[in-house]
Scaffold this motif. Sequence first.
Motif, short mmCIF file in Angstrom:
data_model
loop_
_atom_site.label_atom_id
_atom_site.label_comp_id
_atom_site.label_asym_id
_atom_site.label_seq_id
_atom_site.Cartn_x
_atom_site.Cartn_y
_atom_site.Cartn_z
N SER A 178 -4.30 -43.03 18.44
CA SER A 178 -5.71 -42.96 18.08
C SER A 178 -5.90 -43.58 16.70
N GLY A 179 -7.12 -44.00 16.45
CA GLY A 179 -7.41 -44.61 15.16
C GLY A 179 -7.46 -46.12 15.27
N PRO A 180 -7.93 -46.76 14.22
CA PRO A 180 -8.19 -48.20 14.30
C PRO A 180 -6.93 -49.06 14.46
N SER A 183 -4.31 -48.22 16.36
CA SER A 183 -3.53 -47.59 17.43
C SER A 183 -3.17 -48.52 18.57
N LEU A 215 -10.38 -47.08 7.28
CA LEU A 215 -11.69 -46.53 7.62
C LEU A 215 -12.44 -46.19 6.34
N PHE A 229 -7.23 -54.24 12.80
CA PHE A 229 -8.49 -53.75 12.22
C PHE A 229 -8.66 -54.29 10.81
N GLY A 238 -13.14 -47.38 14.61
CA GLY A 238 -11.81 -47.35 15.24
C GLY A 238 -11.69 -46.30 16.34
N ARG A 252 -9.39 -40.02 23.58
CA ARG A 252 -9.08 -40.34 22.18
C ARG A 252 -7.76 -41.11 22.07
N GLN A 300 -6.56 -43.06 24.31
CA GLN A 300 -6.65 -44.29 25.10
C GLN A 300 -5.74 -44.28 26.32
#
Lengths: 376, 549
Positions: free
Chosen positions: A37-39, A41, A204, A230, B136, B198, B200
């Motif tokens: 998860s997260g930008p 990921s 972020l 990102f 994101g 979350r 993916q």
Amino acid sequence: MVLDRRHPPALAASALALVLASCAPKPVLVGATLGLSGPASAIGVEGRNGIEQAISEINGRGGIRGRPVELIVENDGETVEGGRAAAAALIDRGAVVLLGGMTSAAATGAREVANERRVVLLSPTAASPDFSGIDDYFFRIIGSSDQQGVVLAGEALRRGYRRASVVLDSANLSYSKAVGSGFEAAFLSGGGTVVETRSIEKPLGFDFSALADSLRRDRPDLVLCAGSSFDLASIAQALASREFRIPLFGSMWARTPDIFGFGGRTLEGTVLTSGADANDPSPEVSRFREAYSARYGEPPGFAALYGYEAANVLAEAIRAVLDGGSRLDGPGIKAALLSLPSLPSLHGTLSFDRFGDTFRPYYLFEIRGEAFVRIP
Amino acid sequence: MILSAAIPCIALGLVIGLSFRLSLVREIDASARSLNTAISQSVHRNLGITEEHLRVLAESASEGSNLEPLRTAMDLMVNAQAEMKRILALDADGRLVLGIPEEPGSVIRDFSGLRFEDRTEFDTRFSRAFLSPFDGQVSAYLARDIPETFGIARIVIELNLEELSSFLMPLRIFGDDMIAILDDTNRYIAHTVIRHVREQGYESETALAETGHARFRRDGTTWLAWSRAIPGTPWRVVYYRNEERAFAVFKTEILITLLVTVSFAVAAFLSVFKLGGSIDRAIALYSRKAEAVSRGNYGTPLPPPYREFSGLSDSIESMARSVMEREATLRKTVEVREQLLREIHHRVKNNLQIIISLLTLERSGLARSGQGDAFNRSVDRIRSMSLIHETLYEQENLDSIDVSEFASTLVDQLVSAYGRTDVRLTRAFRPVRLPMDAAIPFGIILNELVTNALKHGTRPDAVPALEVRFGVEDGWCELSVSDRGPGRKTGAPNDSGLGLSIARALSLQLEGSLALSSGADGFGTVAVVRFPAPANAAFPGDALEDPPA
């Protein structure tokens, strides 16, 4: 009584069936610590998919010496702390070996736990040179990240660029610093200059507008971003919003398919490096690409390819341990990995040195029309 | 028997159990399909609201004289509709013209990388799930292309996938059921376990990529899953049921069925066990009766214990009748032949008597010439043979003769014929049966030895005595004749006389021998003849024995 006397084979068969039914082979539990998860990921998600693909194929062939492989996954959020927690949780859940630590930051934390608990951690993509030359339980199938910088510097010099600004992702500094160092050393030796090295503290909420303004003031011939997709796409968006057109170079970490969603056309012409080419026309890569696309509905990236290779390498080591009758634990798997001859991979063969490191060549790609086009 | 009966019982139980399980599976499948249809339509309606908003926004963009009506509408919708995370108005190249909520610090202006499915059959275009360039986070977009107005060619709504996932939660039947929405790459757009979105996640069961049903094991749980397209979208909804829980709903019915099945199987098993025992007993009785028939009790009734045995009983009884009739015929034949044989023996005996009479007449003339003894001895020999024939035709069995009785009679006759009533006679005859071919030589041997003893076995200084014994010992017949005469002195005629020669010759014919010896005190002669006893020669019966003198 009649039953016993007249039908011992039937009874024996029934008893045998019951015994066999209760003796299903014990699965080999493989843990995977991945940033999901997260930008940044995409690398973790692709790695997971590649690992799943490999394990699905291994189990489809009957497992390893008849034992199925079971994958358990923990989300490490691509951070040092996350890697530490995920590795500990996976070992506590019974994993006999770990895959993952896709970024060097996550691998740093996971590696600490792996060494403490004497469990092998095989990373598909953690490329920091900080892990090189150390005899421990950490293995990887990717070359050191400073080489990425070297390759990118060569291309920059070839294109006649002499002034570079370097942007590092501080959240994965172990990796990005090595890319930057490799770039700077090679760029300097070729007559170039790194005019400024800047950092993205936390992607972020980071002020990419200010960064773009700073880069504009640096007046570089190119900007190298040793960061995630990102990071690189945000820089491209920020520069484009200021109508500041400047060649962008990115390290392997950024070469994930999600970069197009982040950056769109602003990334056109960006140069990236990668140690794997999922569009390689070789039969091995083609077969993998087709199977992966059928399963996940989209083509694989480098992380998927490395994840797939890492899982297969690990399976070879586990097979060697089981064949040798050794205990399936960290020391056993480590010894097997070090003793394995060169292993087949999707790109030729690979082998580990005595520190569990390997060397893989890096290729160059350019983004053209939202596609990675390999530079000959 | 028990196993062969138990197998059908168990098989029947299994068939009932499996049938019930199958019907349950069909029931669960039907209800899940129906539920899936309802859910997909609910999701369709939910997305329809967003689509309707898109349509309103498109109209707002084209109807106003500037962007303000559109901005106001976008603002209202984002604030009022939790399922909308962001609304973007893009130009034809995907660049941002207007975005709500406005994010002044954001550098994201180019959305040309947003990819929508290629199908054009829907007014609304749907994206795949991917990470938002703003934060994101996993996002999905709905877009509607409009005629370019104020530089705007496309309205895009970014869905709040957490909200969409929440929308799915109450649609589940049970708390541990799961519902997911997949994009056309099988990536989760929404999931009741939000972590899957979350992180993916993908649905890797290929059977769920189309409308279909799959059963698989994941994370230690067996799942039943049904997939269905959401009308008007490229997305799919998948309903997951924990198989164990799905069947647990019917646990009472399963328990009852199981109990009924087990009871039925046990009852059937016990019945078969009991029935098996009774069948075994009936067949054992039947076997015993059949055995009795086979032993010759042809009249034994053989009623069939079961209808299936009627044919066998009829066959055995018919066979017994045939054998009985044949045996009666044979017996009659044997009786006739025995009668005939008896008659023959009788006639032989009569003929021998005639010969004796003739010889006796002849002897009266020969006596004068000193040859009477020879005639007498011949007569005695013939008498002994005649006696055997007489004994034979008077007894039931014509094959053999109990020589004890015959021997006793013969000794009596000889003693009487030689007028030696003064002789102290001791006889000891055990019951011994000899066949005809041995009985006649035996009779002649006995005749010769006793005659010898009567003639030569006396001396003036002693009381004449004669001891005759016959019996079987260790497989040998032994006849001994002892007298108290002068013994086997030199010149005694008893070693080389005709009588002894005949006795010796006949002993050899019986594969035996004749031995002569003196008595224990040196007086008298003991003649012993031994020959192999025929099979079953000795038989239980009273010995003929004179009391000791």
